[in-house]
Design a protein around this motif. Sequence first.
Motif, short mmCIF file in Angstrom:
data_model
loop_
_atom_site.label_atom_id
_atom_site.label_comp_id
_atom_site.label_asym_id
_atom_site.label_seq_id
_atom_site.Cartn_x
_atom_site.Cartn_y
_atom_site.Cartn_z
N GLY A 75 0.82 -1.21 0.00
CA GLY A 75 0.00 0.00 0.00
C GLY A 75 0.86 1.26 0.00
O GLY A 75 2.09 1.20 0.05
N GLY A 76 0.17 2.41 -0.02
CA GLY A 76 0.85 3.70 -0.16
C GLY A 76 1.86 3.99 0.94
O GLY A 76 2.97 4.45 0.66
N THR A 77 1.50 3.70 2.18
CA THR A 77 2.43 4.00 3.29
C THR A 77 3.67 3.14 3.17
O THR A 77 4.78 3.56 3.52
N SER A 78 3.51 1.93 2.66
CA SER A 78 4.64 1.01 2.52
C SER A 78 5.63 1.50 1.45
O SER A 78 6.75 1.01 1.37
N THR A 107 0.71 -3.93 4.57
CA THR A 107 0.21 -2.58 4.85
C THR A 107 0.93 -2.00 6.06
O THR A 107 2.01 -2.48 6.42
N ASP A 108 0.33 -0.96 6.67
CA ASP A 108 1.04 -0.33 7.80
C ASP A 108 0.61 -0.88 9.16
O ASP A 108 0.98 -0.35 10.19
N VAL A 109 -0.22 -1.91 9.17
CA VAL A 109 -0.56 -2.63 10.42
C VAL A 109 -0.29 -4.11 10.17
O VAL A 109 -0.33 -4.56 9.03
N ASP A 110 -0.05 -4.87 11.26
CA ASP A 110 0.35 -6.26 11.02
C ASP A 110 -0.83 -7.22 11.00
O ASP A 110 -0.72 -8.38 11.38
N GLY A 111 -1.98 -6.73 10.56
CA GLY A 111 -3.11 -7.62 10.41
C GLY A 111 -4.42 -6.88 10.60
O GLY A 111 -4.45 -5.65 10.67
N VAL A 112 -5.48 -7.66 10.66
CA VAL A 112 -6.81 -7.10 10.90
C VAL A 112 -7.02 -7.11 12.41
O VAL A 112 -6.80 -8.14 13.06
N TYR A 113 -7.42 -5.99 12.95
CA TYR A 113 -7.61 -5.85 14.39
C TYR A 113 -9.10 -5.86 14.73
O TYR A 113 -9.95 -5.70 13.85
N THR A 114 -9.36 -6.04 16.03
CA THR A 114 -10.76 -6.07 16.48
C THR A 114 -11.47 -4.75 16.16
O THR A 114 -12.70 -4.74 16.04
N THR A 115 -10.72 -3.67 16.06
CA THR A 115 -11.26 -2.42 15.52
C THR A 115 -10.07 -1.59 15.03
O THR A 115 -8.92 -2.00 15.22
N ASP A 116 -10.34 -0.46 14.40
CA ASP A 116 -9.23 0.35 13.88
C ASP A 116 -8.29 0.74 15.02
O ASP A 116 -8.70 1.47 15.94
N PRO A 117 -7.03 0.29 14.98
CA PRO A 117 -6.11 0.60 16.08
C PRO A 117 -5.83 2.10 16.22
O PRO A 117 -5.36 2.54 17.26
N ARG A 118 -6.18 2.88 15.21
CA ARG A 118 -6.00 4.33 15.36
C ARG A 118 -7.06 4.91 16.29
O ARG A 118 -6.89 5.97 16.86
P1 ADP Z 1 -2.67 0.75 2.54
O1 ADP Z 1 -2.17 2.10 2.17
O2 ADP Z 1 -1.58 -0.21 2.87
O3 ADP Z 1 -3.65 0.19 1.55
P2 ADP Z 1 -4.85 1.54 4.29
O4 ADP Z 1 -4.65 2.87 4.93
O5 ADP Z 1 -5.76 1.46 3.12
O6 ADP Z 1 -3.42 0.94 3.94
O7 ADP Z 1 -5.35 0.47 5.37
C1 ADP Z 1 -4.64 0.29 6.57
C2 ADP Z 1 -5.32 1.09 7.69
O8 ADP Z 1 -6.61 0.55 7.92
C3 ADP Z 1 -4.64 0.99 9.03
O9 ADP Z 1 -3.62 1.94 9.19
C4 ADP Z 1 -5.78 1.20 10.02
O10 ADP Z 1 -5.81 2.49 10.58
C5 ADP Z 1 -7.03 1.03 9.18
N1 ADP Z 1 -7.97 0.08 9.77
C6 ADP Z 1 -9.31 0.30 9.92
N2 ADP Z 1 -9.88 -0.72 10.53
C7 ADP Z 1 -8.92 -1.64 10.79
C8 ADP Z 1 -8.91 -2.92 11.40
N3 ADP Z 1 -10.03 -3.48 11.89
N4 ADP Z 1 -7.74 -3.59 11.48
C9 ADP Z 1 -6.60 -3.05 10.99
N5 ADP Z 1 -6.56 -1.84 10.40
C10 ADP Z 1 -7.69 -1.13 10.30
#
Ligand code: ADP
Length: 417
Positions: free
Chosen positions: A9-12, A174-185
């Motif tokens: 993704g873009g951040t990567s 991507t910029d997180v290491d997986g799918v989380y229970t909710t958006d970690p932000r």
């Molecule tokens: P990329 O540029 O790699 O496509 P995105 O910004 O599209 O990345 O997606 C990654 C972001 O999705 C994370 O930084 C995180 O804030 C957001 N996000 C929203 N919900 C979740 C979730 N349940 N688990 C992980 N990330 C999530």
Amino acid sequence: MKRLVQKYGGTSLSSIDRIKNVANRVGKWRETVPEIVVVVSAMAGETNRLLELAYSLSDNPDKKALDQVIASGEQVSAGLLTVALSDLGYEAVSYCGWQIKIITDENHGKARILEIQNTRLEGDLGDGKIVVVTGFQGVTENFLSITTLGRGGSDTSAVALAASLGADECLIYTDVDGVYTTDPRIEPDARRLNEITFEEMLEMSSLGSKVLQIRSVEFGGKYKVRTRVLSSLKNPKLSIQDELSCSTLITQEEDRNMEEALISGIACNRDEAKITIPGVPDTPGIAHKILGPIAEANIDVDMIIQNAGVDGLTDFSFTVPRSELKRAIERLESRVIKEIGAKTLHADQYICKVSVIGIGMRSSVGVASKMFEVLSNEGINIKMISTSEIKISVVLEDKYMELAVRTLHAAFGLKQS
Ligand code: ADP
Ligand code: ASP
Ligand code: MG
């Protein structure tokens, strides 16, 4: 594994150092996997910058031309990554969507992939080349216009390519290491899920978790692509084993071996707006008369509520994407309101949607009442409710989104232990 698709993704890819990191990571994989296709997004912020350029020239830019502009960010990052890979001594080649015939419909800005005619890729992979492909873009059937697949569309390019190439796995870096229970932000105590079913992921994505674009999840589920989400921001020298052990695998439900949780995750978004038409005649055909012109304008409608009629009149409410609100109002005012005998419409763009999702809900009662109780304890008023077998969504005043997510996350026991 013999054949792999990876997406960054873009951040990567947001800087030269990160592009070098991606090249090193791809190189590491190439040591053990003979055939690798890498799908790239534009560098972070680039698609927004390109959109701003076009919108600074026109409030309503020509859609074909706009796609030509915004697709260009991916061409740059594909080229740059290929330069970096070649510099490391790997044989690499890069392609745009039209070159490898990612054929889409003509729905510019949110085109759907119809087919990928990938004979060229098979040849390159057979020759041992690393193939870099632009995400997000395709081409119409007559090869005359470049299309884009909607925001976040590189995920879909990757999963569609993995399906079409019969890849063993599709890795979404991507910029997180997986799918989380909710958006970690929003909730720093969110927990990474080792696995989530396609069905749950579909709901998470469609309800606002932008970690995967919804169409990529649809593709993955339909063509049974083994899809994994993992971080590109860790040291590229980390062993493959260590990378995979810290990721989320999207599973088919029947493969699922984890203990089933009642709720897997909470999704939220501020992408919608609510339209209410009061005083609508409570007669057959009214819903069609209101929503038909909206559908013809290709505007998605999400939640719909029609109240019980009083004195032959009722209130009709529905939500549309916030970015389409203006167009929806214009349509309704010019073609619907007078025709159905209504007086006015009300628009509310200060709403958010919060949803709890989990296949465990199928066999359990009481999730909805618990959700409503938690929100009511916080003094949060619910404006709309919709449910399906595995999710409950509520529309709330937009300022309550973070509070609602965090309290529900705690109440359903989703926090890290
Ligand atoms: P990329 O540029 O790699 O496509 P995105 O910004 O599209 O990345 O997606 C990654 C972001 O999705 C994370 O930084 C995180 O804030 C957001 N996000 C929203 N919900 C979740 C979730 N349940 N688990 C992980 N990330 C999530
Ligand atoms: N660059 C596109 C976007 O920003 C596609 C993507 O990143 O997946 O939406
Ligand atoms: Mg994305």
